[in-house]
Write a protein that holds these residues in place. Structure first.
Motif, short mmCIF file in Angstrom:
data_model
loop_
_atom_site.label_atom_id
_atom_site.label_comp_id
_atom_site.label_asym_id
_atom_site.label_seq_id
_atom_site.Cartn_x
_atom_site.Cartn_y
_atom_site.Cartn_z
N VAL A 1 0.86 -1.17 0.00
CA VAL A 1 0.00 0.00 0.00
C VAL A 1 0.91 1.23 0.00
O VAL A 1 1.74 1.38 0.90
CB VAL A 1 -0.93 0.00 1.23
CG1 VAL A 1 -1.72 1.32 1.30
CG2 VAL A 1 -1.86 -1.19 1.20
N ASP A 2 0.76 2.05 -1.02
CA ASP A 2 1.63 3.22 -1.18
C ASP A 2 3.11 2.84 -1.02
O ASP A 2 3.88 3.49 -0.30
CB ASP A 2 1.23 4.34 -0.22
CG ASP A 2 -0.09 4.97 -0.65
OD1 ASP A 2 -0.46 4.83 -1.84
OD2 ASP A 2 -0.76 5.57 0.21
N GLN A 3 3.49 1.74 -1.69
CA GLN A 3 4.88 1.29 -1.79
C GLN A 3 5.48 0.82 -0.47
O GLN A 3 6.69 0.83 -0.29
CB GLN A 3 5.75 2.37 -2.46
CG GLN A 3 5.17 2.81 -3.81
CD GLN A 3 6.14 3.57 -4.67
OE1 GLN A 3 7.23 3.94 -4.23
NE2 GLN A 3 5.79 3.76 -5.94
N GLU A 4 4.60 0.38 0.45
CA GLU A 4 5.08 -0.30 1.66
C GLU A 4 4.34 -1.61 1.82
O GLU A 4 3.12 -1.67 1.60
CB GLU A 4 4.86 0.57 2.91
CG GLU A 4 5.77 1.76 2.97
CD GLU A 4 5.80 2.39 4.37
OE1 GLU A 4 5.51 1.68 5.36
OE2 GLU A 4 6.11 3.58 4.46
N HIS A 5 5.08 -2.66 2.24
CA HIS A 5 4.45 -3.96 2.44
C HIS A 5 3.27 -3.83 3.40
O HIS A 5 3.33 -3.07 4.37
CB HIS A 5 5.46 -4.96 3.01
CG HIS A 5 6.54 -5.31 2.04
ND1 HIS A 5 6.30 -5.98 0.86
CD2 HIS A 5 7.88 -5.07 2.05
CE1 HIS A 5 7.44 -6.15 0.19
NE2 HIS A 5 8.42 -5.59 0.89
N ALA A 6 2.19 -4.58 3.12
CA ALA A 6 0.98 -4.49 3.94
C ALA A 6 0.30 -5.85 4.02
O ALA A 6 0.58 -6.74 3.22
CB ALA A 6 0.03 -3.46 3.36
N ASP A 7 -0.59 -6.00 5.00
CA ASP A 7 -1.36 -7.23 5.15
C ASP A 7 -2.79 -7.01 4.65
O ASP A 7 -3.19 -5.90 4.34
CB ASP A 7 -1.41 -7.63 6.64
CG ASP A 7 -0.04 -8.05 7.14
OD1 ASP A 7 0.68 -8.72 6.37
OD2 ASP A 7 0.30 -7.70 8.28
N ALA A 8 -3.55 -8.12 4.63
CA ALA A 8 -4.92 -8.08 4.10
C ALA A 8 -5.84 -7.20 4.95
O ALA A 8 -6.80 -6.63 4.45
CB ALA A 8 -5.50 -9.49 4.01
N ASP A 9 -5.50 -7.05 6.23
CA ASP A 9 -6.39 -6.25 7.08
C ASP A 9 -6.02 -4.76 7.10
O ASP A 9 -6.60 -3.98 7.84
CB ASP A 9 -6.44 -6.83 8.50
CG ASP A 9 -5.06 -6.94 9.12
OD1 ASP A 9 -4.07 -6.50 8.47
OD2 ASP A 9 -4.96 -7.47 10.24
N ARG A 10 -5.07 -4.38 6.26
CA ARG A 10 -4.67 -2.97 6.19
C ARG A 10 -5.81 -2.11 5.62
O ARG A 10 -6.32 -2.40 4.54
CB ARG A 10 -3.43 -2.88 5.29
CG ARG A 10 -3.02 -1.49 4.88
CD ARG A 10 -2.41 -0.71 6.04
NE ARG A 10 -1.67 0.42 5.51
CZ ARG A 10 -0.37 0.42 5.28
NH1 ARG A 10 0.36 -0.63 5.56
NH2 ARG A 10 0.22 1.49 4.79
N PRO A 11 -6.21 -1.05 6.34
CA PRO A 11 -7.27 -0.17 5.82
C PRO A 11 -6.80 0.58 4.58
O PRO A 11 -5.62 0.92 4.47
CB PRO A 11 -7.52 0.82 6.97
CG PRO A 11 -6.83 0.24 8.18
CD PRO A 11 -5.72 -0.61 7.66
N LEU A 12 -7.73 0.86 3.66
CA LEU A 12 -7.37 1.53 2.42
C LEU A 12 -7.53 3.05 2.52
O LEU A 12 -7.13 3.77 1.60
CB LEU A 12 -8.24 1.00 1.28
CG LEU A 12 -8.00 -0.46 0.92
CD1 LEU A 12 -8.95 -0.89 -0.20
CD2 LEU A 12 -6.55 -0.67 0.49
N ALA A 13 -8.12 3.53 3.61
CA ALA A 13 -8.41 4.96 3.73
C ALA A 13 -7.14 5.78 3.49
O ALA A 13 -6.12 5.57 4.14
CB ALA A 13 -8.98 5.26 5.12
N GLY A 14 -7.22 6.71 2.54
CA GLY A 14 -6.09 7.61 2.27
C GLY A 14 -5.07 7.03 1.31
O GLY A 14 -4.18 7.75 0.85
N ALA A 15 -5.16 5.75 0.97
CA ALA A 15 -4.16 5.14 0.09
C ALA A 15 -4.36 5.58 -1.36
O ALA A 15 -5.50 5.76 -1.81
CB ALA A 15 -4.23 3.63 0.19
N ARG A 16 -3.27 5.77 -2.09
CA ARG A 16 -3.36 6.18 -3.50
C ARG A 16 -3.04 5.02 -4.44
O ARG A 16 -3.56 4.93 -5.53
CB ARG A 16 -2.37 7.33 -3.79
CG ARG A 16 -2.70 8.63 -3.09
CD ARG A 16 -1.66 9.69 -3.41
NE ARG A 16 -0.30 9.18 -3.22
CZ ARG A 16 0.36 9.22 -2.06
NH1 ARG A 16 -0.20 9.76 -1.01
NH2 ARG A 16 1.57 8.72 -1.95
#
Lengths: 155, 83, 155, 83
Positions: free
Chosen positions: B57-72
């Motif tokens: 998410v935005d070029q950082e590793h993330a998990d499935a439960d990561r919120p998308l709010a604010g992500a580009r």
């Protein structure tokens, strides 16, 4: 003194001697320099080339994160990381890590740490091109690489 | 939202990237994956082995439960094999 | 294939880039090259030079013994060890180890092993020459070096 | 028998090497050290801290109980500080 790592992601080849020279020039506080060079193997003559795909932007950012973690953990006097992308023939360079420190243990450990996390965290993917002209597809991630990265506490 | 694909995920989807307007109710990376799987057969194939797909998410590793709010920018790709 | 280590004990300087190039030229079975370069530090500006005394004959023989032990222990595709003697100024090269293998772990471990045993087994002694013009005498052996060598089972 | 000295052992003895005819009864490296200590003050000073002196017999590391039979060259030196 805070060391600033030199991080580059590029298609063009690198020269280990020149990169080492530029890291040590004029310095008299370096006691140990460890370099790691990762090369393309031909896998017993089977492989014509590796093609490295990467995620531009994230690749640099992720390598920089790993490099910063190494600088925080070991007393380094210099750190260079270069990762290539594109098509690389057997015998060609893929990745270079140079770690400099006053003492050898820090230089060895930092270089090894960098490689373990580059393998498992930096967004690069290898596709094999065979001498037969076919592609044998994408190289699978190795469990041993996760195990190796697991030796170090999380970054 | 910008979605990017790499390596065999890219090959299966058949796209390097796409711009998607997400329906309401998609809060996390996991929600997004479920949405993408329903788009067409290519997307379904790319996420068929969901455990094998990594996310940034935005070029950082993330998990499935990561919120998308604010992500580009969300990227999907196989486990890394650089170095 | 049995690898024959290249071992040299000499006064003249070495070139890491040239030594690495000569080890890898024409090879497509090398996946990882680790180099270790040991340099003379100025110890915060205190040191004018290190003078390395060695035991001719035994120095080469002992390094060769250590190199052979490494080749027996790890699947190496190349190994070079160069140790200088004589007067070496701050920033100058003292020792070079290059270990090549199909995989990175073997190359890292073999280079680290070589250095641990070079430090504790190879007959070299360092004398410090100070910028004040005096000699501060012989460098004392470090317990940490014995500990480091003790990490590996006896050779 | 050829005896060689290096680093501060050499400086204390005042010689790089010397050829010695050993009296009967000197069987081991330990016997040789005791003999050398009795030669003069310089030798005595070199071996005063005997624990700090390392030995090689015919260019291989050896202990004090190593027999001298057949040996051509014995070397004494401090702990190594190369690398």
């Amino acid at each position: 003194m805070t060391v600033r790592p030199s991080v580059r992601v590029e298609a063009k080849d690198f020269d280990v001697g020149a990169e080492t020279a530029s890291l040590r020039v004029g310095r008299t506080d370096i006691g140990a320099i460890v370099t790691f060079t990762g090369l393309c193997r031909d896998e017993g003559g089977r492989l014509a080339a590796l093609e490295l795909e990467h995620y531009p932007g994230m690749a640099e950012a992720e390598i920089r994160r790993i490099a910063d973690a190494a600088i925080e953990r070991w007393p380094l006097t210099g750190l260079t990381v270069i990762h290539r992308y594109g098509k690389i023939p057997p015998g060609g360079n893929i990745v270079l890590v140079i770690a400099a420190s006053a003492h050898r243990q820090a230089a060895f450990e930092a270089a090894s740490f960098l490689m373990d996390f580059l393998k498992t965290k930096a967004p690069f993917w290898k596709k094999e091109h065979l001498v037969s002209g076919e592609s044998s597809g994408w190289v699978a991630a190795r469990d041993e690489d996760d195990t190796a990265a697991g030796r170090w506490s999380a970054i | 939202m910008q979605i990017r694909y790499f390596a065999w995920v890219r090959e299966r989807v058949g796209l390097e990237q796409e711009e998607l307007d997400l329906p309401a109710g998609i809060q996390t990376v996991g929600d997004l994956i479920n949405h993408l799987k329903g788009l067409d057969d290519n997307h379904a194939a790319a996420f068929a082995d969901q455990e094998a797909v990594r996310v940034a998410v935005d070029q950082e590793h993330a998990d499935a439960d990561r919120p998308l709010a604010g992500a580009r920018e969300i990227a999907f790709f196989p486990p890394m094999t650089g170095g």
